[in-house]
Design a protein around this motif. Structure first.
Motif, mmCIF file in Angstrom:
data_model
loop_
_atom_site.group_PDB
_atom_site.id
_atom_site.type_symbol
_atom_site.label_atom_id
_atom_site.label_comp_id
_atom_site.label_asym_id
_atom_site.label_seq_id
_atom_site.Cartn_x
_atom_site.Cartn_y
_atom_site.Cartn_z
ATOM 1 N N THR A 7 -4.854 -3.621 -12.719
ATOM 2 C CA THR A 7 -3.950 -2.580 -12.317
ATOM 3 C C THR A 7 -5.010 -2.428 -10.733
ATOM 4 N N LEU A 48 -4.578 -2.893 -7.380
ATOM 5 C CA LEU A 48 -3.462 -2.511 -6.661
ATOM 6 C C LEU A 48 -3.920 -1.414 -5.535
ATOM 7 N N ARG A 49 -5.286 -0.586 -6.101
ATOM 8 C CA ARG A 49 -5.506 0.754 -5.325
ATOM 9 C C ARG A 49 -5.473 -0.085 -3.656
ATOM 10 N N ARG A 71 -2.713 0.520 -0.793
ATOM 11 C CA ARG A 71 -2.528 2.355 -0.427
ATOM 12 C C ARG A 71 -2.513 2.471 1.277
ATOM 13 N N GLY A 72 -2.267 3.213 1.667
ATOM 14 C CA GLY A 72 -1.967 3.225 3.647
ATOM 15 C C GLY A 72 -2.732 3.718 4.044
#
Lengths: 311, 212, 678
Positions: B204, B207-208, B211-212
């Motif tokens: 995972t 998935l970093r 981030r916005g």
């Protein structure tokens, strides 16, 4: 009842005497400079001359240019009806007070400034800009100075102020002298005399009143010059009345009308001499130093107000 | 006797989950745990005579002990990654923390457990430990499948908790939660497969970048 | 039975506005019908507002519930007293005339698809403003206030393709909601102590002193944001110029007045008379705002921004008057307070008239020449004679020249300050009054300077660019609108007693005393006889003086001939670049006040590469920095942003950390629960 006639006479007198006062100041200045100078009645001859000349109007000018002399004269005339010169109450004193007086002069200035820009000449516009600049700073000081007399009188109405001054409760105080000095500075500023401006020349350095006037000729010019002289005599009258508030004619008490008229004329002579003296003893200031002069006047007036309150 | 046994097995299986290195082992442990959970449920149901608890227990055995591990196992076979579970913390540290959480479960029970009957109290610390350790597993593992396993363990804990405190939640709620977990695991399998296809990894960490 | 008439008319007006907006949107496909409905309904509704205003001035307070809400406090409650009626009158008159103007003006936007939104926006905007001044409880007030803010936001960003309109809208909506926040706090403190959401009840209950002052401060902040008091004014010079001109006219003319209404409502009707520092603080803030506004206006060459700063200045003057009234109320002197309030209300009405007029004029100029830059205009008096005439009257009015209406309210302000100085017993208050008179005089003189510059640079001399040369006169409906307002200015100037009855009733509603004018007369601060009526005489005198002048020119001397010639330009042809510019005209002021304005300029010479002695051209730029923004807003904003960046670290993108937050929270709750068990 007859007071009404005297009040009307006051207005007419002020209008008619204005050129003479100008002549007196010029003659005094000349004599102080060691010249002979123009004759005393020269301004009358000037007016006559202008009234007989054709006038040339710029093609760029609009109806504002043509209307301005009439508005200026009308406003100045209305102001003349407000000032108590030698009769204690002025003709239309019920219509207004010193606020209205100052704003009538401002109205005249409004139209003069517009006329200056109207022809497209930058000389007129620059004169207008400087005129407005100096008067923007002078107006608050004028109000504060006049407040020195108005606040104790409890009214801003000129006739009311005069009534207070000629009444019994009033006495000369040191505050008063300070106020007078400040008022002299303001009269010099408002009439455009040295050290603020030179009313006798049309140069770029000395154009506060002359700038917009430059493009005028013939009858409108006569009207404009006359208005300027009337404004001057009104300010001199205020100065005279405030510095020497005796000799007013009134229906109840006071001197007889003719006597007070003569007294008033003498006061005008004295003021003219003082003005000539002030002009002779100073050089014209740089334009951006004028605010300093006005600040000095303001400080004097505030000082006068403070001492008046405390005593 | 039976109660003590199942309780012990549940705790040990939970701790073991934190210790093992390979994902397939974790799946086996999960299967075992769910089986014994079902046994515990059935015994409770037999004790109190409630029918719906026995249904739930049976469902637990079938789904959580057989089907879910089956799905996870087949996903593991399709994915061509290392069979090792990548963690943020080492196995010793994790074990220590998990043991601490078990003790914590006992402390909580000790403070609150005086309201319950003996048989139920027996399972309460297990329940709380399973809940917390399931969450802990989700926190410390990087691979998506382990998070699914952690989720199932959490739900196990929740089920046991409800059994102990309130002799089961309303049937609808239980079924709903069950369905949620089942679908979640399904989704995780699918996602793992897709992740593997896209990133060649199911960590995972990737998935970093979202981030916005 | 007048009561029911009044409420019926008011409800009818609100309904008409809503109907107009809805119809405009429903018929969005057909531009013509949409326009007719929107503006037709607006016209009728405005007329209804005027009627309602006149009826409502009779002095009693009436309340009526329009809609019942779910909870008791969510009723839509209307409340009309003389003060509301006065403001309704102002809204109605300006609304009516500006709607007439708008009918011609929106043809500029004719080709856009979103134009029904513009049509619908106007009635809703007016509806909200009317609702604000007739609100009877907190909920109603806030609902209408919000509608007003939101609708005006959409109208400001109507030309959304322009980036400065977007930025302006953003700043506007943030500032206005900040203000609404302060307002809400103030209202809820009031509600807490009085136990009721309705204004009628709140007025009866006195509050403890600290709470009173808190309410005052929050009300000042909240309404001050909407009114544009320094330093909360930063949205005004951006928002008013970006909106379509008829909306700018509304915003400057009427919307900021609702803030005045709100402030008067809270401080004088809902709170009991407070301590002296209230009034002093308000006067100082007002004076500061006025001076700031006029000095920045003198530095602007964009007409609409200049007018926006002028609105800030006028709001400063109004708050100076309100502060004076507060000082008198604190000293338990309702009569001079009433005088000050009369000055304030007069100025509210006058400013609504002449500011709307001026915005309409600049709208007309913008429409025909597509520029607001005074350095590019000039000579328009020949091309737009009617507009020029109307603008001249507007400029004279706002500069407070007799005999226009501006002079009346300025004079009244003077008298209030004079009474302050005259009736004070301490040296401090005495000097304070004198200083404020000096500030008022300075501001008044600078405003005259400002508008002489505005009129002269725009309309007189030569056109400075092609844009100015191609200008034509404005369409008829716009001229009618402007003409009506001009007439209003002149009439109110010459016959100010037309308004004095209504103003007196409104002031009475606030201080509970009437006949303030006769007080002032007997106290001698005003000359005997109603001097306000006499301003009209002054106007007649000026006219007759002019007539005398004309007579003199005919009587003395011979009949002279007038010939036309070229303006002397030192021997050359007079070209537009040789004429004075707006920047140059106000240069002396920028120089004198450089400490306050900190102007900066750059003069770059484009030199010939061969030799430095031949210069090919110069480029000159001067600007006045936005000091308040640089010194106050930027630091606050950077602190906020830095703080937010700190918090952003929580969102680090790692799923497991979010789960860790959950786990930690769970453990902490359990620990806490354990701790609580005995």
């Amino acid at each position: 009842m007859s007071e009404i006639y005297w009040e009307m006479g006051q207005v007419v007198f002020l209008i008619l005497i204005a050129p003479l006062v100008t002549g007196m100041v010029r003659k005094a200045k000349a004599l102080l400079q060691g010249r002979q100078g123009p004759r005393l009645l020269q301004p009358y001859y000037d007016l006559y001359k202008y009234m007989h000349k054709d006038s040339v109007v710029s093609v760029e000018a609009s109806w504002i240019f043509t209307a301005a002399p009439f508005v200026v004269f009308g406003a100045t005339l209305t102001a003349a009806a407000l000032v108590p010169a030698f009769v204690r109450s002025s003709l239309f004193s019920f219509t207004g007070d010193l606020v209205l007086l100052v704003y009538l002069f401002a109205l005249a200035r409004f139209f003069m400034a517009m006329a200056g820009v109207d022809t497209g000449s930058s000389f007129g516009a620059q004169g207008a800009s400087r005129d407005l600049f100096v008067s923007s700073l002078a107006e608050p000081v004028l109000f504060v100075t006049l407040l020195v007399t108005a606040l104790p009188a409890g009214t801003t109405n000129l006739s009311g102020i005069v009534a207070h001054l000629t009444g019994k409760e009033w006495a000369i105080t040191p505050a008063y002298f300070m106020m007078l000095v400040a008022f002299v500075i303001l009269v010099v500023t408002e009439t455009g005399r040295i050290p603020v401006d030179n009313p006798d020349t049309h140069l770029e350095l000395t154009m506060i009143h002359e700038g917009p006037v430059l493009e005028y000729s013939g009858k409108p010019l006569a009207l404009l010059l006359w208005s300027a002289w009337i404004k001057q005599v009104l300010l001199f009258a205020l100065l005279a009345d405030l510095s020497f508030p005796w000799g007013f004619a009134a229906s109840a008490g006071g001197w007889s009308p003719f006597g007070s008229l003569l007294g008033f004329f003498l006061k005008l002579v004295v003021v003219s001499l003082i003005m000539a003296g002030v002009e002779m003893s100073n050089a014209k200031m740089r334009l951006f130093k004028v605010p300093r002069l006005l600040t000095a006047a303001l400080v004097l007036s505030l000082f006068a107000l403070t001492t008046e309150f405390l005593l | 006797m039976l109660l003590m046994g199942t309780s012990l097995i549940l705790i040990i299986s939970t701790l073991l989950l934190v210790w093992v290195k390979s994902i397939r082992s974790s799946i086996k442990i999960l299967s075992l745990q769910s089986f014994f959970l079902g046994i515990a449920g059935l015994s409770l149901a037999w004790q109190t005579g409630a029918a719906d608890i026995s249904v739930m227990a049976a469902l637990t055995i079938v789904v959580k002990s057989l089907m879910i591990p089956g799905i996870l196992d087949s996903t593991m076979r399709k994915i061509n990654v290392t069979r090792e579970a990548e963690k943020y913390l080492g196995r010793e540290t994790s074990l220590l923390i998990a043991a601490g959480l078990v003790v914590f479960g006992y402390v909580v029970t000790g403070r609150f457990g005086f309201l319950l009957a003996v048989s139920e109290v027996r399972y309460l610390p297990d329940a709380i430990s399973m809940l917390l350790i399931g969450l802990f597993v989700m926190v410390t593992h990087k691979k998506a499948i382990m998070q699914g396993i952690g989720l199932v363990v959490m739900e196990n804990g929740l089920f046991l908790f409800a059994l102990s405190v309130a002799s089961g939640m309303p049937f609808i709620v239980e079924i709903g939660i069950f369905l949620d977990v089942f679908v979640s695991v399904l989704l995780i399998s699918i996602l793992s497969y897709r992740m593997d296809r896209t990133f060649k990894s199911i960590s995972t960490d990737w998935l970093r970048k979202l981030r916005g | 039975m007048e009561q029911s008439w009044l409420l019926f008319i008011l409800a009818g007006a609100l309904g008409l506005f809503a109907a107009g907006a809805l119809a405009a949107l429903l018929f969005a496909g057909n531009a013509f019908i949409s326009r007719q409905f929107a503006y037709g309904c607006s016209l009728l509704a405005n007329a209804a507002l005027i009627a309602g205003g006149i009826l409502g001035l009779s002095g009693e307070t009436l309340t009526a519930t329009l809609f019942r809400g779910i909870f008791a406090f969510t009723d839509i409650l209307l409340r009309i007293n003389a003060l509301s009626a006065f403001f309704l009158l102002v809204i109605g008159v300006v609304g009516l005339i500006t709607t007439i103007y708008a009918i011609g003006y929106v043809s500029e936007y004719g080709r856009r698809k979103s134009i029904p939104l513009l049509h619908a926006g106007l009635p809703v905007f007016l509806l909200a403003m009317a609702g604000v001044v007739t609100a009877g409880n907190i909920f109603t007030f806030l609902v209408f206030w919000e509608i007003m803010s939101v609708v005006s936001y959409f109208l400001v960003v109507y030309e959304h393709e322009r980036s400065e309109a977007q930025k302006a809208g953003m700043i506007y909506v943030v500032m206005t909601h900040l203000g609404t926040l302060f307002l809400t706090i103030a209202f809820f403190i009031l509600q807490h102590y009085s136990g009721s959401f309705e204004f009628q009840q709140m007025g009866q209950t006195p509050l403890p002193k600290p709470a009173q002052s808190l309410v005052f401060i929050f009300a000042l902040l909240g309404f001050g944001t909407k009114a544009g008091l320094v330093p909360l004014h930063v949205w005004l010079p951006r928002a008013h110029p970006s909106a379509p001109s008829h909306i700018s006219a509304f915003m400057s003319g009427v919307m900021i007045k609702t803030a005045v209404y709100g402030f008067l409502l809270v401080t004088m009707q809902l709170l009991q008379p407070g301590p002296l520092w209230w009034g002093i603080a308000t006067v100082i803030i007002g004076a500061n705002t006025a001076l700031f506004g006029v000095l920045h206006a003198l530095g602007e060459i964009d007409q609409k921004r200049m007018l926006a700063y002028s609105s800030i200045e006028n709001m400063g003057l109004i708050f100076m008057g309100i502060g004076t009234a507060l000082i008198f109320l604190a000293g338990r002197q309702p009569l001079p307070a009433s005088l000050a309030l009369i000055a304030v209300l007069y100025h509210v009405a006058n400013h609504a008239l002449f500011k709307s007029l001026l915005f309409m004029g600049t709208g007309a100029i913008l429409m025909v020449s597509h520029t607001k830059n005074m350095n590019l205009l000039g000579g328009l008096i020949r091309r737009m004679p009617w507009t020029a005439l109307f603008m001249l009257v507007g400029s004279l009015a706002i500069a407070a020249m007799p005999p226009m209406n501006g002079f009346v309210s300025e004079w009244l302000l003077f008298q209030s300050l004079f009474t302050l100085g005259f009736s004070s017993h301490s040296i401090g208050m005495y000097l304070f009054g004198v200083l404020m008179i000096a500030v008022l005089a300075l501001v008044g003189a600078l405003v005259a300077f400002l508008f002489i510059r505005f009129f002269s640079m725009t309309f007189l001399a030569l056109p400075r660019s092609d844009k100015a040369e191609q200008a034509v006169e404005a369409p008829l409906s716009m001229r009618i609108g402007m003409g009506l307002l001009t007439g209003g200015c002149i009439v109110l100037g010459i016959l100010p007693f037309v308004l004095s009855g209504s103003v007196q009733s409104a002031a009475e509603a606030l201080t509970g005393t009437s006949s303030a004018l006769s007080y002032a007369i007997t106290a001698g601060t005003i000359s005997s006889g109603s001097s306000k009526a006499a301003v009209g005489v002054a106007g007649l005198l000026i006219l007759s003086g002019g007539f005398v002048a004309w007579a003199l020119t005919r009587a003395i001397g011979r009949k002279t001939v007038i010939t036309r010639g070229e303006t002397w330009a030192c021997g050359g042809t007079l070209l537009p670049p040789m004429t004075y510019t707006a920047s140059g005209f106000s240069k002396p002021i920028r120089v004198t006040f450089h400490l306050l304005l900190k102007p900066s300029r750059r003069l770059v010479a484009d030199k010939d590469p061969q030799t430095p002695y031949f210069v090919r051209g110069y480029s000159y730029s001067s600007r006045i920095p936005l000091l308040v923004e640089d010194l106050l807003y930027k630091p606050v904003m950077s602190i906020l942003v830095a703080g937010a960046q700190l918090f952003r670290r929580i969102q680090n993108g790692i799923v497991q950390s979010y789960l860790l937050y959950l786990l930690a929270t769970l453990v902490i709750i359990l620990v806490w629960a354990i701790g609580r068990q005995p």
